[in-house]
Motif scaffolding. Structure first.
Motif, short mmCIF file in Angstrom:
data_model
loop_
_atom_site.label_atom_id
_atom_site.label_comp_id
_atom_site.label_asym_id
_atom_site.label_seq_id
_atom_site.Cartn_x
_atom_site.Cartn_y
_atom_site.Cartn_z
N ALA A 245 9.50 -17.18 0.83
CA ALA A 245 10.82 -17.53 1.36
C ALA A 245 10.84 -17.50 2.88
O ALA A 245 11.64 -18.21 3.51
N ALA A 246 9.97 -16.69 3.48
CA ALA A 246 9.94 -16.61 4.95
C ALA A 246 9.51 -17.95 5.55
O ALA A 246 9.83 -18.26 6.70
N LEU A 247 8.78 -18.75 4.77
CA LEU A 247 8.30 -20.04 5.27
C LEU A 247 9.26 -21.18 4.96
O LEU A 247 9.05 -22.31 5.38
N MET A 248 10.32 -20.89 4.20
CA MET A 248 11.27 -21.96 3.85
C MET A 248 12.00 -22.42 5.11
O MET A 248 12.35 -21.59 5.97
N GLN A 249 12.24 -23.72 5.19
CA GLN A 249 12.79 -24.33 6.41
C GLN A 249 14.27 -24.03 6.62
O GLN A 249 14.72 -23.86 7.74
N ASN A 250 15.01 -23.99 5.51
CA ASN A 250 16.47 -23.98 5.63
C ASN A 250 17.05 -22.57 5.68
O ASN A 250 17.87 -22.20 4.85
N GLN A 251 16.62 -21.77 6.67
CA GLN A 251 17.13 -20.40 6.82
C GLN A 251 18.62 -20.48 7.21
O GLN A 251 19.06 -21.40 7.90
N ILE A 252 19.37 -19.51 6.76
CA ILE A 252 20.84 -19.51 6.97
C ILE A 252 21.17 -18.80 8.28
O ILE A 252 20.63 -17.72 8.55
N PRO A 253 22.07 -19.38 9.09
CA PRO A 253 22.43 -18.71 10.36
C PRO A 253 23.00 -17.31 10.12
O PRO A 253 23.69 -17.09 9.12
N GLU A 254 22.71 -16.43 11.06
CA GLU A 254 23.11 -15.02 10.92
C GLU A 254 24.62 -14.86 10.70
O GLU A 254 25.04 -14.05 9.87
N GLU A 255 25.43 -15.66 11.46
CA GLU A 255 26.89 -15.44 11.33
C GLU A 255 27.39 -15.85 9.94
O GLU A 255 28.32 -15.24 9.40
N VAL A 256 26.75 -16.85 9.34
CA VAL A 256 27.14 -17.25 7.97
C VAL A 256 26.79 -16.12 6.99
O VAL A 256 27.58 -15.74 6.12
N LYS A 257 25.59 -15.56 7.18
CA LYS A 257 25.18 -14.44 6.30
C LYS A 257 26.18 -13.30 6.42
O LYS A 257 26.55 -12.67 5.43
N GLN A 258 26.60 -13.03 7.65
CA GLN A 258 27.52 -11.90 7.86
C GLN A 258 28.86 -12.15 7.19
O GLN A 258 29.42 -11.26 6.55
N GLN A 259 29.37 -13.40 7.31
CA GLN A 259 30.66 -13.72 6.63
C GLN A 259 30.51 -13.51 5.13
O GLN A 259 31.39 -12.99 4.46
N ARG A 260 29.37 -13.94 4.59
CA ARG A 260 29.18 -13.84 3.13
C ARG A 260 29.06 -12.40 2.67
O ARG A 260 29.62 -12.03 1.65
N ILE A 261 28.33 -11.60 3.42
CA ILE A 261 28.14 -10.22 2.97
C ILE A 261 29.48 -9.47 3.00
O ILE A 261 29.77 -8.66 2.11
N ILE A 262 30.31 -9.79 3.99
CA ILE A 262 31.62 -9.10 4.06
C ILE A 262 32.43 -9.40 2.79
O ILE A 262 32.99 -8.52 2.17
N GLN A 263 32.40 -10.68 2.38
CA GLN A 263 33.13 -11.07 1.17
C GLN A 263 32.63 -10.33 -0.06
O GLN A 263 33.38 -9.84 -0.88
#
Ligand code: SF4
Length: 446
Positions: free
Chosen positions: A351-369
Motif C-alpha cells: 500500500a505504501a507504493l500505491m499512487q493515490n494516497q489520501i491528503p492528510e486533512e481528508v484523513k483527519q476529517q474522516r477519523i474525527i467522524q
C-alpha cells in the motif's frame, strides 16, 4: 568468566520500555525472564538501571518516531553513567536496514537484536560485559522464544502466546515482514502453560497471536476450536483471545465460545473498512456483505457477545463513497468498542507504493467522524449494562480514584466500584449502577 556470576556480583538491574501491542508486552515478559535467569534484577527507577532495553514496534509511524526520540535521549544519560548498557529490540529492528542504521547512527547503543534472537541474550551480554564489544544480532528466519521462563505481571491475568507471525499480507501491514510466517505452538504446550498459571494463582488468560483463529497450521489434528476446547477444559476461570481475522472466524469457533462458560463472550473482529472495493485493495479476503453476515451469525448464536473492531481510515484510493460505506457499516453493526486508526504508509508494504494516497486533512476529517460515531455507540452499549448484575474479576485500584477498585465484566467492559484492594484477583458479583463514556460504575452485591 561466567556472565551470571559477574552480573550477580555487581548487582546489576534492568528496565524494559515496551511499545506497541500485547504481543510485544508479552515478549518483554520473556526478555525480563531471561534477564532474571542470568542474575539481573528489575530496577525500581528506570534511569538508574544498568541495562535499559527498548522493545520497539513499527506498526504505526508515530510510535516509530517516538522510539527514535526516546532512544536518542539515552545518549545524555549514558554520558553520566558510562557502564549503562542501552539495548534496542523488537519489530522495528526486523525492518530492512533499520538495525544497521541505528547501529551506525547511535554509537551509544550497545545491544541490538531482532524478534527471533532473544534466546541469545546471555551470549550477547557476555560479548558486551566481558569482551567489551557491541552486539548486533538480527535474523530474518526462525521463531521467537516460546518455552522460556517469564517474569510476568502478577496475577490475576496472564498472556499466553499460542501462535506468532502472519501469512495474510494485508497490503497496509508490516507484521508479516517483521514477524515472519505463522507458527503455532502445540495444544499440549499451551494447556501445560495455562495449568501452570492456574497453579500460580492466575484467573484469566489472554490467548495471543497475530491471527489466532488460523491457529494450527503445520500441526496435526489441531485448529483454533480444538485449542479453545482444550483450554476451556483446564477449568481456568476466564479465557479471552486476540486478534481474530474475520475470514477465519468459523462456526466451530463460535460454537466453542457459546458452549464453554469460561470462554468470555467477547470477540475482537477487525473490519478495517466498510467498502468491498477497499477491502479487496487491502487484501482482507472478505466482502462487506460477508462481514455483515458473520456479525448476524455471531449475534444469533451468542446474543450477549461484546463485539469490538478496528477501523482504518484514509487507505489509498478511499473515496468519499467508500468512506460512507465504513460509516454505514458502523451504524449497522453498532460495535461495543473500536480501535480507530489513520492509515500511514509503512515502508516495504504494497500500500505504501500505491499512487493515490489520501491528503492528510481528508484523513483527519474522516477519523474525527469515525471517532465521534464510535464514542456514541460505545456509550449506548455501556447504557445497556445499567441495572445488570455481572461477574467482575478485580484487577487493581482504579487509576482516577484511589478509593475505588476496578475489573472487567465477562464482555471485557471496565467497571469501577468502591471496595478494598484485598479483593484483587477475586471474582465478585457487581450491579452496574451507571454508564460513563468508556467505563461502567458498579457496586458489589451478595
Ligand atoms: S492479518 Fe493482516 S493486519 Fe493482521 S497481522 Fe496479518 S497482515 Fe497484519
Amino acid at each position: 568468566m561466567d556472565v551470571k556470576e559477574y552480573i550477580i556480583n555487581l548487582g546489576f538491574t534492568f528496565d524494559i520500555e515496551t511499545y506497541g501491542c500485547q504481543m510485544n508486552a508479552h515478549d518483554s515478559e520473556k526478555i525480563a525472564g531471561i534477564l532474571t535467569s542470568i542474575g539481573y534484577r528489575p530496577s525500581a527507577e528506570k534511569y538508574e538501571a544498568d541495562l535499559v532495553i527498548f522493545n520497539t514496534c513499527c506498526v504505526r509511524e508515530n510510535a516509530e518516531n517516538k522510539i527514535f526520540g526516546n532512544v536518542g535521549k539515552m545518549k545524555q544519560i549514558k554520558q553520566k553513567n558510562k557502564n549503562l548498557i542501552v539495548g534496542v529490540c523488537g519489530c522495528m529492528m526486523q525492518q530492512n536496514g533499520v538495525a544497521e542504521h541505528l547501529y551506525q547512527m547511535f554509537p551509544f547503543v550497545d545491544l541490538i537484536f531482532g524478534t527471533t534472537n532473544m534466546q541469545k541474550l546471555p551470549e550477547m551480554l557476555y560479548e558486551i560485559l566481558i569482551e567489551k564489544k557491541r552486539s548486533l544480532h538480527i535474523c530474518q528466519e526462525g521463531v521467537a522464544a516460546e518455552e522460556v521462563v517469564m517474569l510476568r505481571t502478577p496475577p490475576p491475568i496472564a498472556s499466553v502466546n499460542i501462535m506468532q507471525g502472519c501469512d495474510n499480507f494485508c497490503t497496509y501491514c508490516i507484521v508479516p515482514y517483521v514477524r515472519g510466517r505463522e507458527h503455532s505452538r502445540s495444544i499440549d504446550a499451551v494447556v501445560r502453560e495455562v495449568e501452570q498459571l492456574m497453579g500460580e494463582g492466575y484467573k484469566e488468560v489472554m490467548l495471543l497471536g497475530q491471527n489466532v483463529n488460523s491457529y494450527g497450521k503445520g500441526l496435526e489434528n489441531s485448529d483454533f476450536p480444538k485449542l479453545l476446547d482444550a483450554v476451556a477444559k483446564t477449568g481456568i476461570e476466564r479465557i479471552r483471545f486476540m486478534t481474530s481475522h474475520p475470514k477465519d472466524a468459523s462456526m466451530l469457533m463460535l460454537e466453542q465460545i457459546a458452549k464453554h462458560k469460561n470462554i468470555c463472550k467477547q470477540l475482537h473482529l477487525p473490519v478495517q473498512a466498510g467498502s468491498t472495493r477497499i477491502l479487496q485493495e487491502m487484501n482482507r479476503k472478505y466482502t462487506r456483505e460477508q462481514y455483515l453476515k458473520l456479525v448476524e451469525q455471531i449475534r444469533s448464536l451468542i446474543p450477549e457477545i461484546f463485539l469490538s473492531t478496528d477501523v482504518l481510515v484514509g487507505f489509498p484510493g478511499e473515496t468519499e463513497q467508500d468512506f460512507e460505506q465504513t460509516i454505514s457499516l458502523m451504524q449497522t453493526v453498532k460495535f461495543d468498542a473500536a480501535f480507530t486508526f489513520v492509515y500511514s504508509p509503512r515502508k516495504g508494504t504494497k500500500a505504501a507504493l500505491m499512487q493515490n494516497q489520501i491528503p492528510e486533512e481528508v484523513k483527519q476529517q474522516r477519523i474525527i467522524q469515525v471517532v465521534e460515531l464510535q464514542a456514541e455507540h460505545t456509550y449506548q452499549s455501556n447504557l445497556k449494562n445499567v441495572g445488570k448484575v455481572e461477574k467482575v474479576l478485580i484487577e487493581g485500584k482504579s487509576t482516577k480514584n484511589s478509593q475505588t477498585i476496578c475489573g472487567r465484566t465477562d464482555g471485557g467492559k471496565m467497571v469501577n466500584l468502591p471496595g478494598s484492594i484485598n479483593l484483587l484477583g477475586k471474582m465478585v458479583t457487581v450491579e452496574i449502577t451507571e454508564a460513563k463514556k468508556t467505563t461502567l460504575i458498579g457496586r458489589i452485591v451478595n
